[in-house]
Design a protein around this motif. Structure first.
Motif, PDB file in Angstrom:
ATOM      1  N   SER A   1       0.839  -1.209   0.000  1.00 41.40           N
ATOM      2  CA  SER A   1       0.000   0.000   0.000  1.00 41.40           C
ATOM      3  C   SER A   1       0.874   1.259   0.000  1.00 41.40           C
ATOM      4  O   SER A   1       0.568   2.234  -0.681  1.00 41.40           O
ATOM      5  CB  SER A   1      -0.942   0.003   1.205  1.00 41.40           C
ATOM      6  OG  SER A   1      -0.222  -0.040   2.421  1.00 41.40           O
ATOM      7  N   LYS A   2       1.978   1.235   0.740  1.00 44.11           N
ATOM      8  CA  LYS A   2       2.902   2.372   0.750  1.00 44.11           C
ATOM      9  C   LYS A   2       3.537   2.568  -0.623  1.00 44.11           C
ATOM     10  O   LYS A   2       3.692   3.698  -1.109  1.00 44.11           O
ATOM     11  CB  LYS A   2       3.991   2.177   1.806  1.00 44.11           C
ATOM     12  CG  LYS A   2       4.952   3.366   1.910  1.00 44.11           C
ATOM     13  CD  LYS A   2       6.019   3.138   2.962  1.00 44.11           C
ATOM     14  CE  LYS A   2       6.901   4.377   3.128  1.00 44.11           C
ATOM     15  NZ  LYS A   2       7.534   4.806   1.858  1.00 44.11           N
ATOM     16  N   THR A   3       3.888   1.459  -1.272  1.00 45.04           N
ATOM     17  CA  THR A   3       4.495   1.539  -2.604  1.00 45.04           C
ATOM     18  C   THR A   3       3.538   2.164  -3.612  1.00 45.04           C
ATOM     19  O   THR A   3       3.927   3.002  -4.421  1.00 45.04           O
ATOM     20  CB  THR A   3       4.924   0.141  -3.079  1.00 45.04           C
ATOM     21  OG1 THR A   3       5.903  -0.382  -2.181  1.00 45.04           O
ATOM     22  CG2 THR A   3       5.517   0.196  -4.472  1.00 45.04           C
ATOM     23  N   VAL A   4       2.266   1.742  -3.570  1.00 44.27           N
ATOM     24  CA  VAL A   4       1.269   2.323  -4.480  1.00 44.27           C
ATOM     25  C   VAL A   4       1.143   3.827  -4.239  1.00 44.27           C
ATOM     26  O   VAL A   4       1.095   4.630  -5.181  1.00 44.27           O
ATOM     27  CB  VAL A   4      -0.096   1.630  -4.311  1.00 44.27           C
ATOM     28  CG1 VAL A   4      -1.170   2.350  -5.127  1.00 44.27           C
ATOM     29  CG2 VAL A   4      -0.012   0.163  -4.731  1.00 44.27           C
ATOM     30  N   LEU A   5       1.115   4.230  -2.968  1.00 44.73           N
ATOM     31  CA  LEU A   5       1.008   5.654  -2.648  1.00 44.73           C
ATOM     32  C   LEU A   5       2.251   6.424  -3.081  1.00 44.73           C
ATOM     33  O   LEU A   5       2.161   7.597  -3.460  1.00 44.73           O
ATOM     34  CB  LEU A   5       0.766   5.836  -1.150  1.00 44.73           C
ATOM     35  CG  LEU A   5      -0.603   5.369  -0.650  1.00 44.73           C
ATOM     36  CD1 LEU A   5      -0.634   5.340   0.877  1.00 44.73           C
ATOM     37  CD2 LEU A   5      -1.709   6.273  -1.180  1.00 44.73           C
ATOM     38  N   ASP A   6       3.407   5.774  -3.045  1.00 45.87           N
ATOM     39  CA  ASP A   6       4.645   6.437  -3.460  1.00 45.87           C
ATOM     40  C   ASP A   6       4.756   6.564  -4.973  1.00 45.87           C
ATOM     41  O   ASP A   6       5.338   7.531  -5.486  1.00 45.87           O
ATOM     42  CB  ASP A   6       5.865   5.660  -2.940  1.00 45.87           C
ATOM     43  CG  ASP A   6       6.055   5.807  -1.435  1.00 45.87           C
ATOM     44  OD1 ASP A   6       5.450   6.735  -0.850  1.00 45.87           O
ATOM     45  OD2 ASP A   6       6.794   4.988  -0.858  1.00 45.87           O
ATOM     46  N   THR A   7       4.221   5.598  -5.705  1.00 46.15           N
ATOM     47  CA  THR A   7       4.395   5.559  -7.161  1.00 46.15           C
ATOM     48  C   THR A   7       3.214   6.156  -7.924  1.00 46.15           C
ATOM     49  O   THR A   7       3.314   6.352  -9.141  1.00 46.15           O
ATOM     50  CB  THR A   7       4.597   4.112  -7.643  1.00 46.15           C
ATOM     51  OG1 THR A   7       3.471   3.310  -7.227  1.00 46.15           O
ATOM     52  CG2 THR A   7       5.872   3.523  -7.059  1.00 46.15           C
ATOM     53  N   HIS A   8       2.121   6.458  -7.228  1.00 47.97           N
ATOM     54  CA  HIS A   8       0.910   6.944  -7.892  1.00 47.97           C
ATOM     55  C   HIS A   8       0.408   8.243  -7.273  1.00 47.97           C
ATOM     56  O   HIS A   8       0.657   8.522  -6.102  1.00 47.97           O
ATOM     57  CB  HIS A   8      -0.209   5.896  -7.782  1.00 47.97           C
ATOM     58  CG  HIS A   8      -0.008   4.687  -8.633  1.00 47.97           C
ATOM     59  ND1 HIS A   8       1.015   3.795  -8.417  1.00 47.97           N
ATOM     60  CD2 HIS A   8      -0.710   4.217  -9.715  1.00 47.97           C
ATOM     61  CE1 HIS A   8       0.939   2.815  -9.323  1.00 47.97           C
ATOM     62  NE2 HIS A   8      -0.085   3.059 -10.110  1.00 47.97           N
ATOM     63  N   HIS A   9      -0.299   9.000  -8.091  1.00 49.55           N
ATOM     64  CA  HIS A   9      -1.104  10.093  -7.570  1.00 49.55           C
ATOM     65  C   HIS A   9      -2.418   9.495  -7.060  1.00 49.55           C
ATOM     66  O   HIS A   9      -2.993   8.611  -7.704  1.00 49.55           O
ATOM     67  CB  HIS A   9      -1.413  11.127  -8.660  1.00 49.55           C
ATOM     68  CG  HIS A   9      -0.205  11.850  -9.161  1.00 49.55           C
ATOM     69  ND1 HIS A   9       0.558  12.682  -8.368  1.00 49.55           N
ATOM     70  CD2 HIS A   9       0.373  11.871 -10.396  1.00 49.55           C
ATOM     71  CE1 HIS A   9       1.545  13.194  -9.075  1.00 49.55           C
ATOM     72  NE2 HIS A   9       1.462  12.716 -10.306  1.00 49.55           N
ATOM     73  N   GLU A  10      -2.898   9.993  -5.942  1.00 48.16           N
ATOM     74  CA  GLU A  10      -4.138   9.497  -5.353  1.00 48.16           C
ATOM     75  C   GLU A  10      -5.246  10.521  -5.593  1.00 48.16           C
ATOM     76  O   GLU A  10      -5.100  11.695  -5.269  1.00 48.16           O
ATOM     77  CB  GLU A  10      -3.950   9.268  -3.856  1.00 48.16           C
ATOM     78  CG  GLU A  10      -5.176   8.715  -3.164  1.00 48.16           C
ATOM     79  CD  GLU A  10      -4.936   8.532  -1.667  1.00 48.16           C
ATOM     80  OE1 GLU A  10      -5.322   7.477  -1.139  1.00 48.16           O
ATOM     81  OE2 GLU A  10      -4.369   9.448  -1.038  1.00 48.16           O
ATOM     82  N   HIS A  11      -6.359  10.064  -6.170  1.00 49.39           N
ATOM     83  CA  HIS A  11      -7.478  10.953  -6.484  1.00 49.39           C
ATOM     84  C   HIS A  11      -8.763  10.336  -5.938  1.00 49.39           C
ATOM     85  O   HIS A  11      -9.202   9.289  -6.420  1.00 49.39           O
ATOM     86  CB  HIS A  11      -7.624  11.149  -7.997  1.00 49.39           C
ATOM     87  CG  HIS A  11      -6.329  11.390  -8.716  1.00 49.39           C
ATOM     88  ND1 HIS A  11      -5.779  12.641  -8.875  1.00 49.39           N
ATOM     89  CD2 HIS A  11      -5.475  10.512  -9.309  1.00 49.39           C
ATOM     90  CE1 HIS A  11      -4.643  12.535  -9.555  1.00 49.39           C
ATOM     91  NE2 HIS A  11      -4.434  11.257  -9.831  1.00 49.39           N
ATOM     92  N   LYS A  12      -9.351  10.976  -4.948  1.00 50.44           N
ATOM     93  CA  LYS A  12     -10.597  10.470  -4.372  1.00 50.44           C
ATOM     94  C   LYS A  12     -11.767  10.990  -5.196  1.00 50.44           C
ATOM     95  O   LYS A  12     -11.997  12.194  -5.284  1.00 50.44           O
ATOM     96  CB  LYS A  12     -10.739  10.905  -2.913  1.00 50.44           C
ATOM     97  CG  LYS A  12     -11.905  10.241  -2.204  1.00 50.44           C
ATOM     98  CD  LYS A  12     -11.856  10.499  -0.717  1.00 50.44           C
ATOM     99  CE  LYS A  12     -13.033   9.855   0.009  1.00 50.44           C
ATOM    100  NZ  LYS A  12     -13.064   8.400  -0.223  1.00 50.44           N
TER     101      LYS A  12
END
Length: 277
Positions: free
Chosen positions: A241-252
């Motif tokens: 989950s940390k890796t996804v947050l580090d490699t991606h922009h998060e858009h709710k």
């Protein structure tokens, strides 16, 4: 991901086997691993198939829901987001995989939610297809243990190929659009391990996954009989989950409420461009 001297191991995920009885009710057997294979762990009863439904009715529902979705603010937001986040030259995708959709034809309270989620998945495909790199073909897949024969017919009519577990976990790669509306964190883990390179990963929330894995790890720390296998899954889920947050922009995504009382609220993860690293 944390380094380890141990040989990498594919995490175990409970399997669900479904059989349908003569009266339309379905029985689900969840399995647990043993030295001799998987053994039944829990039996669950699913609602019966809605016998009033036909392929034509499901297609009509899909069309009606799509009309509401197309006019929603959430859909306009999604269009604008994808236009901003698309890399130069288009999307590097050749497959789109939908996991944990739920059954559109079982007689249960969330049946229509499955239709809404399918509408969003199919509309995402329509948005990215004209902008694929190199004119790639985008193949569509769905995996859900509760799919009925009518669901399969319905999805086939939309050119979506139904996969049997754990086929989806095996085919996803860094050229996959991964769409997971809602799934237990331990079942989502194999997709999260791939998601670090996925251009588009749609899920409930990596923060929620991390919180659930942390809770499970805390319970295991206070349980002398706790499973080492689950402990490893907790650690992997927190790292993934940390890796996804580090490699991606998060858009709710803005929550979309519809006339039938259902709503959609997803989080879109778009891979950061190379120049942003």
């Amino acid at each position: 991901m944390p380094h380890s001297s141990r040989r990498p191991r594919k995490p175990y995920h409970p399997k669900r086997v479904i059989s349908e009885s003569e009266d339309g009710w379905s029985r689900v057997e969840r399995t647990a691993p043993t030295r001799h294979g998987n053994t039944p762990l829990v039996q669950e009863a699913l609602p019966p198939v809605d016998r009033s439904l036909t392929l034509e009715k499901l297609l009509d529902e899909h069309k009606r829901c799509k009309q509401q979705w197309v006019n929603s603010e959430a859909r306009r937001w999604l269009q604008q987001l994808l236009a901003r986040q698309m890399t130069e030259g288009g999307w590097s995708l050749n497959k789109a995989v939908c996991v944990a959709l739920g059954s559109p034809s079982l007689s249960w309270a969330n049946r229509l939610r499955s239709v809404w989620q399918l509408v969003m998945f199919m509309d995402l495909i329509d948005m990215v297809r004209p902008n694929l790199k190199h004119g790639d073909e985008l193949k569509l897949y769905a995996q859900e243990p509760r799919f009925t024969s009518l669901d399969r017919e319905f999805l086939k009519s939309l050119d979506v190929l139904v996969l049997e577990q754990p086929r989806a976990e095996e085919i996803v790669d860094d050229a996959s659009l991964i769409f997971i509306p809602c799934l237990e964190w331990v079942l989502e883990l194999p997709f999260m391990l791939v998601a670090a390179k996925s251009p588009l990963y749609i899920s409930s929330s990596m923060h929620w996954v991390a919180e659930e894995a942390e809770r499970a790890r805390y319970r295991l720390a206070n349980d002398p009989e706790g499973s080492n296998r689950l402990q490893k899954d907790c650690d992997d889920a927190l790292a993934a989950s940390k890796t996804v947050l580090d490699t991606h922009h998060e858009h709710k995504m803005p929550e979309a409420d519809f006339a039938d009382g259902h709503s959609l609220a997803m989080t879109i993860y778009t891979l950061k461009h190379a120049e942003e690293d």
